[in-house]
Structure formats: structure tokens, C-alpha cells
Design an enzyme around this catalytic site. Sequence first.
Site, mmCIF file in Angstrom:
data_model
loop_
_atom_site.group_PDB
_atom_site.id
_atom_site.type_symbol
_atom_site.label_atom_id
_atom_site.label_comp_id
_atom_site.label_asym_id
_atom_site.label_seq_id
_atom_site.Cartn_x
_atom_site.Cartn_y
_atom_site.Cartn_z
ATOM 1 N N LYS A 19 41.941 -39.745 18.455
ATOM 2 C CA LYS A 19 40.967 -41.388 19.404
ATOM 3 C C LYS A 19 40.687 -41.741 20.386
ATOM 4 O O LYS A 19 42.330 -41.276 21.350
ATOM 5 C CB LYS A 19 42.364 -42.617 18.270
ATOM 6 C CG LYS A 19 41.515 -43.633 18.271
ATOM 7 C CD LYS A 19 42.468 -44.420 17.417
ATOM 8 C CE LYS A 19 41.399 -45.565 16.890
ATOM 9 N NZ LYS A 19 42.644 -46.705 16.423
ATOM 10 N N GLY A 29 34.590 -53.184 16.017
ATOM 11 C CA GLY A 29 33.606 -54.386 16.121
ATOM 12 C C GLY A 29 32.804 -53.968 14.533
ATOM 13 O O GLY A 29 31.856 -54.840 14.580
ATOM 14 N N ASN A 57 38.514 -46.864 20.605
ATOM 15 C CA ASN A 57 40.140 -47.531 20.890
ATOM 16 C C ASN A 57 39.756 -49.261 21.206
ATOM 17 O O ASN A 57 38.534 -49.334 21.434
ATOM 18 C CB ASN A 57 40.784 -46.781 21.115
ATOM 19 C CG ASN A 57 42.188 -47.508 20.381
ATOM 20 O OD1 ASN A 57 42.361 -48.957 20.179
ATOM 21 N ND2 ASN A 57 43.531 -46.738 20.509
ATOM 22 N N CYS A 104 46.002 -46.102 23.224
ATOM 23 C CA CYS A 104 45.776 -47.379 22.627
ATOM 24 C C CYS A 104 46.647 -47.813 24.428
ATOM 25 O O CYS A 104 47.503 -47.665 25.544
ATOM 26 C CB CYS A 104 47.470 -47.532 21.675
ATOM 27 S SG CYS A 104 48.563 -48.838 21.394
ATOM 28 N N ASN A 120 48.230 -42.172 11.594
ATOM 29 C CA ASN A 120 47.574 -42.259 12.566
ATOM 30 C C ASN A 120 48.814 -41.694 13.714
ATOM 31 O O ASN A 120 49.932 -42.584 13.151
ATOM 32 C CB ASN A 120 47.470 -43.544 12.666
ATOM 33 C CG ASN A 120 46.810 -44.147 14.782
ATOM 34 O OD1 ASN A 120 47.906 -44.221 14.947
ATOM 35 N ND2 ASN A 120 45.263 -44.360 14.502
#
Length: 304
Positions: free
Chosen positions: A166, A245, A193, A131, A100
Site C-alpha cells: 500500500k 475518495g 493511502n 500510514c 492489512n
Amino acid sequence: MVNTSVTLCGWTLDNPVIPASGVFGYGEALRDYYDPNLLGTFSFKGTTLEPRFGNAGPRVADCPAGMLNAVGLQNPGVHHVIEHELPRLKTFFHKKVIANVSGFSIDEYVQCCRLLSREEQVGLIELNISCPNVHGGGMAFGVCAADAARVTRAVKDVSAKPVFVKLSPNVSDIVSIAKACADAGADGLSLINTLLGMRIDPATRKPVLGNVMGGLSGPAVFPVALRMVYQVAQAVPLPVMGMGGVASARDVVEMMLAGATAVQVGAQNLVDPFACARIIDDLPHVMARYGIESLSDIIGGAWK
């Protein structure tokens, strides 16, 4: 006998269960709880070109059905990872890993990915352009289709390994950004994310997190993640790693029915260190319950 194996860009995994970046460190974080070789693989801690201390505390806050974090990409830098973390990892983890990578400019992404893609232990690059915990770079690249395409194309030009981008859920149209990354040459996509959120302490009347805002993860975000995987996997002809989740083997099956080829588990590892091992153990039983003989057969099964 059920078949739990899946294939990502020619890389066959024993099962689709992957600890997400940030919860498994560089392989050391949970190895005392179970043999990490049980995993499909794992995505190691988000790595930047230079070392980062991360954000000021507090970095974590509780919330119903989840948590907020604003760690801020604390990591020792790519050179330390290559010289120290990967050799140590090789002594106990016998599979390739997902690297990553994050950055604050396209040049930083390029330099970091060029170095990591040369490493034999790296199976693929996961390009974190989403992020929400840092200022400058990070999510800025993930909320604009043109910027997402630029960084994807630049990294693809130097990477010797497949590149998965991502994606951020903090956008109005995640499909358009997914398409931009696909058009720029991405080999796959990871989503989602964390969602941007915050908490305020009534006693102090101030934000709980030192960074004010942070990323929301945990079961609360699963329906959002599932919806986005469902939309993106149908819109682009690329493999998708679904996350957000995920807490059970049933969640893994749901993600794969939505279109995910592999599934990452994040915050649940912080609640239950045995989460991934438990999910892998439960997966054949859940497959049998729903009449699934091979996981690869159900990818996108909910599209009909």
C-alpha cells in the site's frame, strides 16, 4: 447479464468493491447494516505485532469534501486477531479477507506477515508502508524507494500469500516507489493511502488533531488517487487496488478505466454505512449505461 467479477492473483472476487482497512474493523463494524458476503471481500483493520492504543484525541476533524483522521493504528495485536477475531469472522463471513499489516521495523512486518499468511481465511497480505498518522515506521518506509523495496523483499521471503504493498501519495514520484516494490517481488499494489493534512482551530489557535497532522480522505482526494493509479498501473506489470475518495459505482468504473483491478472504499462508509452495498447494487446499472459487459474488460481502458 453483466459480469462484475474480477481476479486478483488467481483469487476471483464476485465484484471489485472492497471496504478499505480501518472502516470495517474485523468484519463486525457494518454487519448489522447488510450481509458482508455481498462484498468482493474487505481489508481488515490495520494490524501490528503488538497491541496499540493509538494516538491521543481528538482523532478526527471535518474538512470540505472529506475528513482528517489520526487514529494511530489502534488495534489489539496480531495474536489477538488470530486467536479471536478471525474465528469470530468465520462464523458470518464466508470469503477470504485481506490482512492489512503495519509495523515500526522490518522485523515487526516480517513477524506479523509470517503469522497472518498461515491463516486459511487470509487471501492476501496488504502491506501498509504508508500510514501518515504515526511517528516512526509507517509512512517512513513508504516515502523512500530503497526502504519500500527492503520491507517488501523481507515480507515476500516469509509470506505464503500474495503481497500487495500500500503506497503513500505523500511523495514526489510514486511511480519510482511502485517500481521498487515490483522489483522487490510485490504481487500487487494498493493506492493511495491518505494525504497528509491538518486543521487549526481559530478559537484556541491550536491544531484540531491531537496528533497535529492526520490523513485526508474522502471525495476531495479522488482526482489525485485516480491520477496516481493511472500512472502506476501503466508503469508496473502488477494488479492494482485503487482507492481514495471512491463514493459511487461511477467512481469504481473510473478507477478501473485508470488501471485498477479492484477498488477499495474508505471514508464514504463513515458517511453512509450502506455505501458499499449501494455501490454493488448500482454497478450493473452503471455498466449497462456505459455499454460495459464485463468489468475485467475495462481495466486500463483509459490508456489508449
